[in-house]
Design a protein around this motif. Structure first.
Motif, PDB file in Angstrom:
ATOM      1  N   THR A  86       0.831  -1.209   0.000  1.00 45.81           N
ATOM      2  CA  THR A  86       0.000   0.000   0.000  1.00 45.81           C
ATOM      3  C   THR A  86       0.865   1.258   0.000  1.00 45.81           C
ATOM      4  O   THR A  86       0.548   2.248  -0.646  1.00 45.81           O
ATOM      5  N   LEU A  87       1.967   1.195   0.725  1.00 43.35           N
ATOM      6  CA  LEU A  87       2.829   2.379   0.857  1.00 43.35           C
ATOM      7  C   LEU A  87       3.913   2.431  -0.210  1.00 43.35           C
ATOM      8  O   LEU A  87       4.735   3.339  -0.226  1.00 43.35           O
ATOM      9  N   GLY A  88       3.934   1.450  -1.087  1.00 45.63           N
ATOM     10  CA  GLY A  88       5.026   1.389  -2.052  1.00 45.63           C
ATOM     11  C   GLY A  88       6.351   1.184  -1.324  1.00 45.63           C
ATOM     12  O   GLY A  88       7.389   1.703  -1.723  1.00 45.63           O
ATOM     13  N   ALA A 146      -6.503   2.602   6.658  1.00 41.48           N
ATOM     14  CA  ALA A 146      -6.473   4.043   6.929  1.00 41.48           C
ATOM     15  C   ALA A 146      -5.584   4.772   5.915  1.00 41.48           C
ATOM     16  O   ALA A 146      -5.926   5.864   5.460  1.00 41.48           O
ATOM     17  N   PHE A 147      -4.468   4.137   5.560  1.00 34.27           N
ATOM     18  CA  PHE A 147      -3.601   4.751   4.545  1.00 34.27           C
ATOM     19  C   PHE A 147      -4.317   4.799   3.205  1.00 34.27           C
ATOM     20  O   PHE A 147      -4.244   5.790   2.487  1.00 34.27           O
ATOM     21  N   VAL A 148      -5.031   3.737   2.889  1.00 31.98           N
ATOM     22  CA  VAL A 148      -5.765   3.717   1.620  1.00 31.98           C
ATOM     23  C   VAL A 148      -6.770   4.866   1.604  1.00 31.98           C
ATOM     24  O   VAL A 148      -6.837   5.644   0.654  1.00 31.98           O
ATOM     25  N   ARG A 149      -7.513   4.977   2.707  1.00 36.76           N
ATOM     26  CA  ARG A 149      -8.513   6.055   2.797  1.00 36.76           C
ATOM     27  C   ARG A 149      -7.860   7.413   2.655  1.00 36.76           C
ATOM     28  O   ARG A 149      -8.314   8.281   1.937  1.00 36.76           O
ATOM     29  N   ARG A 150      -6.758   7.556   3.339  1.00 40.17           N
ATOM     30  CA  ARG A 150      -6.124   8.872   3.410  1.00 40.17           C
ATOM     31  C   ARG A 150      -5.447   9.245   2.093  1.00 40.17           C
ATOM     32  O   ARG A 150      -5.434  10.396   1.697  1.00 40.17           O
ATOM     33  N   LEU A 151      -4.892   8.245   1.453  1.00 36.31           N
ATOM     34  CA  LEU A 151      -4.009   8.574   0.339  1.00 36.31           C
ATOM     35  C   LEU A 151      -4.617   8.373  -1.038  1.00 36.31           C
ATOM     36  O   LEU A 151      -4.136   8.936  -2.015  1.00 36.31           O
ATOM     37  N   SER A 152      -5.648   7.564  -1.147  1.00 34.10           N
ATOM     38  CA  SER A 152      -6.212   7.324  -2.463  1.00 34.10           C
ATOM     39  C   SER A 152      -6.699   8.628  -3.076  1.00 34.10           C
ATOM     40  O   SER A 152      -7.513   9.324  -2.484  1.00 34.10           O
ATOM     41  N   PRO A 153      -6.217   8.985  -4.266  1.00 36.84           N
ATOM     42  CA  PRO A 153      -6.613  10.240  -4.893  1.00 36.84           C
ATOM     43  C   PRO A 153      -8.125  10.285  -5.106  1.00 36.84           C
ATOM     44  O   PRO A 153      -8.760  11.328  -4.945  1.00 36.84           O
ATOM     45  N   ARG A 213      -9.778  11.320  -2.037  1.00 36.72           N
ATOM     46  CA  ARG A 213      -9.511  12.739  -1.777  1.00 36.72           C
ATOM     47  C   ARG A 213     -10.484  13.586  -2.550  1.00 36.72           C
ATOM     48  O   ARG A 213     -11.013  14.561  -2.028  1.00 36.72           O
TER      49      ARG A 213
END
Ligand SMILES: Cc1cc2nc3c(=O)[nH]c(=O)nc-3n(C[C@H](O)[C@H](O)[C@H](O)COP(=O)(O)OP(=O)(O)OC[C@H]3O[C@@H](n4cnc5c(N)ncnc54)[C@H](O)[C@@H]3O)c2cc1C
Lengths: 284, 369
Positions: free
Chosen positions: B265-267, B354-361, B364
């Motif tokens: 998810t974070l690359g 949470a990262f997916v939610r936060r970071l997915s363009p 956003r």
């Protein structure tokens, strides 16, 4: 084929403790083992002997009790154990160690037949230098194959060996001439259990024990502390960092809240992380 | 008998207190060298890290910093020369020869040994890589000099000796090692232990070329082929910006999927502590720490890792360390920056989400509208 395997008896370092106050090593009662990396080389030597016939001689330099490790190697199926022990060897660094071992290997050659292949461990878990193998090779003017993942072929009559060697970004397939020195990569094989016969033979076996003179070493200034160009000047404990972690979550907290809280804290501490993550295309 | 041999045995502490009396023929040895690791056209970044450290040592000694570049004739080798200057070298000693196309111990150790004997550096540094360790042991033995492996710190002390510090006794302590009466003083350093210096666009400086007196027929070992690593097995832990790692605290091999999920998810790259490798839950190239990889990521997330000293030394260079551990007294909280005292098996999936939610363009955009 005559194959010589160099092994080292090391403290089972997982069990070494440092005295919390005096910062000294508490060695008492720490069990010893054969350096784990050496076992991959020993197994490969045994396979080579099983395939091509011959003998495996296991060699170690150390205190008299290091004969335990040789006996252990015999239970796996090695044919002979040679212990090189002398107070003149105390304090040897890698240069002095490679000197003593190479002298012993030459002597082994005279007494039991010249070695076709010499194995050493990739490195030890106590010294970690990975230099003794290459050092022995240089001393004996042998070709060296380090970080070998697989012995692809040995042709004793053509005096050739082909190996796969770990290199940066890939594997080199190398062919060279016998005799040579090989160090095996960890995980390249699995040490056998050895047969009941091996165990019985090992229990009864006489370990060949040589001092410096027996091994034909005349120049004692090349041994031990005197033969070691490196000198340990200071031993000390790493300095502790003052600051502890900021604890932002406790066991009872809801996982989703914790996760959101962590992300908020992360990006607050390191604002550059967020755009970096988005730019790397993650979570797309 | 030598003068030294006649002296009575040194008191406790060995030769530590002994005065340095450098033999006359070593007194002309000067300058700091880094052996530039060039394999298959690629310079290993550890060489640049060593140039950064070598610069510091050379400045302290008031001598020059040089790179020793050994490789086949051609563009890649000259690119390595240019980069060696860009990362701080004052000069380059170059051995170019067709027999140096692939790394082989015999021609490389001959080339480096000849360079040292001819131009006499006082300090010679190499990367503790498969190439560097293969080469360093041979060269040091040929030169009959001291070599300190896997140093974590290099410095020059008051009498201008190289003070090479490395872990000892299973990593619980550090020791400082000197090479008293021999030259050069040699040391290896693992990738990522030293910081990468700033690259500067600089014109190519003074290059001293040395001819290798060797032809292919002299070299016994042949390279039959080279099998490059597949994309999947190309683990770049040491140079990853973000690393997620799991320890024994994750409890089971299956749970390492949680680590891999968060990493992808974070690359990021993923790794583990040593017992995880010993249990066979992860391959050894994923191990982080003293006997594994040293890492210097911008972000390190350690889940279920206690933070033993041998693990700590491999991650201390990280900018930001996040620790997830159920035990509030785990040593990892002594050096992590952010701590969560909780079950990692429970938190990791939530964190990935949470990262997916936060970071997915996509998300956003939804939030913005
Ligand atoms: C010579 C030598 C070299 C070594 N080299 C290395 C090395 O390179 N790298 C390395 O890592 N180690 C190395 N070690 C081993 C090191 O000393 C430690 O044993 C090791 O790092 C411990 O691994 P761990 O933290 O995963 O496991 P443990 O020490 O078993 O710790 C597990 C942790 O997980 C926590 N935990 C348990 N359950 C959970 C849960 N559900 N959620 C969150 N947390 C939980 C526990 O509180 C504990 O702190 C070396 C040791 C020696 C002697």
């Amino acid at each position: 084929m005559h194959i010589v395997v160099c092994i080292k008896q090391v403290p089972d370092s997982a069990q070494i403790r440092v005295h919390p106050v005096t910062n000294t090593i508490m060695r008492q009662g720490v069990p010893t083992i054969i350096n784990p990396f050496d076992l991959f080389s020993l197994e490969e030597a045994l396979r080579m002997r099983d395939a091509h016939g011959g003998e495996v001689t296991v060699l170690t330099m150390g205190p008299p009790m290091a004969s335990d490790s040789l006996r252990k190697a015999l239970t796996f199926g090695a044919d002979r154990g040679v212990l090189l022990t002398d107070r003149f060897f105390a304090g040897s660094d890698t240069l002095a160690t490679s000197f003593a071992l190479s002298a012993a290997i030459e002597k082994i050659g005279k007494v039991y037949g010249k070695a076709d292949v010499i194995f050493a461990g990739k490195q030890t878990i106590d010294g970690d230098t990975a230099q003794v193998g290459p050092g022995i090779a240089k001393r004996l003017d042998l070709l060296q194959l380090t970080y070998v993942a697989k012995i692809a072929a040995v042709d004793p009559s053509a005096r050739e060996i082909t190996v796969e060697r770990r290199a940066e970004g890939g594997t080199q397939v190398l062919q060279t001439r016998l005799p040579c020195l090989v160090t095996m990569l960890e995980g390249s094989n699995e040490i056998r259990r050895g047969t009941l016969n091996d165990a019985l033979r090992a229990a009864r076996a006489e370990i060949v024990t040589w001092n410096a003179a027996d091994a034909g070493i005349e120049d004692l200034t090349k041994c031990g502390l005197r033969g070691s160009p490196t000198v340990v000047k200071r031993v000390f404990a790493p300095t502790a960092r003052q600051e502890r972690a900021t604890i932002i979550g406790e066991a009872g907290d809801n996982a989703r809240d914790l996760a959101d809280g962590l992300i908020a804290t992360l990006f607050a501490r390191k604002p550059a992380l967020e755009p970096a993550l988005v730019a790397s295309g993650c979570a797309a | 008998m030598t003068e030294e041999a006649k002296k009575p045995a040194a008191p406790a502490g060995g030769r530590a207190g002994m005065k340095k009396e450098l033999p006359e023929h070593f007194k002309s040895y000067r300058h700091v060298w880094v052996a530039i690791e060039l394999e298959r056209g690629q310079v290993h970044p550890v060489s640049y890290e060593l140039l950064g450290c070598g610069r510091r040592l050379a400045d302290k000694l008031g001598v020059q910093l040089a790179g020793a570049v050994i490789g086949p004739p051609g563009e890649a080798t000259w690119h390595a020369v240019a980069e060696t200057f860009a990362y701080g070298a004052d000069m380059v000693y170059l051995v170019e020869d067709p027999v140096l196309k692939d790394y082989r111990n015999q021609p490389y150790s001959k080339a480096l040994t000849e360079l040292v004997n001819t131009y006499q550096p006082e300090i010679l540094l190499l990367g503790a890589t498969t190439l560097g360790r293969d080469l360093a042991g041979s060269v040091a033995t040929t030169l009959r000099t001291g070599l300190t492996a896997d140093c974590t710190e290099l410095d020059v002390d008051d009498d201008k000796s190289l003070a090479a510090t490395r872990p000892t006794f299973g990593g619980s302590l550090l020791c400082t090692i000197y090479t008293l009466n021999y030259r050069p003083q040699m040391a290896t350093v693992r990738p990522r232990v030293m910081a990468m210096p700033e690259r500067q666009e600089r014109p190519v400086g003074r290059v001293i070329q040395h001819k290798l007196s060797m032809v292919e027929e002299d070299i016994v070992t042949k390279v039959l082929s080279f099998i490059p690593d597949g994309q999947s097995s190309k683990v770049n832990l040491a140079y990853a910006d973000i690393v997620v790692a799991g320890g024994l605290g994750l409890g089971a091999a299956e749970n390492f999927q949680l680590v891999r999920n968060l990493a992808s998810t974070l690359g990021a790259e993923y790794g583990c502590s040593r017992p995880v490798v010993q249990k066979g839950w992860m391959p050894s190239e994923r191990q982080i720490g003293q006997t594994g990889k040293t890492i210097r990521p911008k972000l390190y997330i350690a889940a279920g890792i206690s933070g033993a000293i041998q693990h700590r030394v491999g991650v201390e260079g990280a900018d930001l360390i996040v620790a997830i551990n159920t035990n509030p007294n785990a040593p990892i909280f002594d050096f992590a920056h952010i701590g969560l005292v909780t079950d990692a098996v429970r938190l990791l999936p939530a964190l990935t989400e949470a990262f997916v939610r936060r970071l997915s363009p996509h998300n956003r955009d939804k939030l913005a509208s």
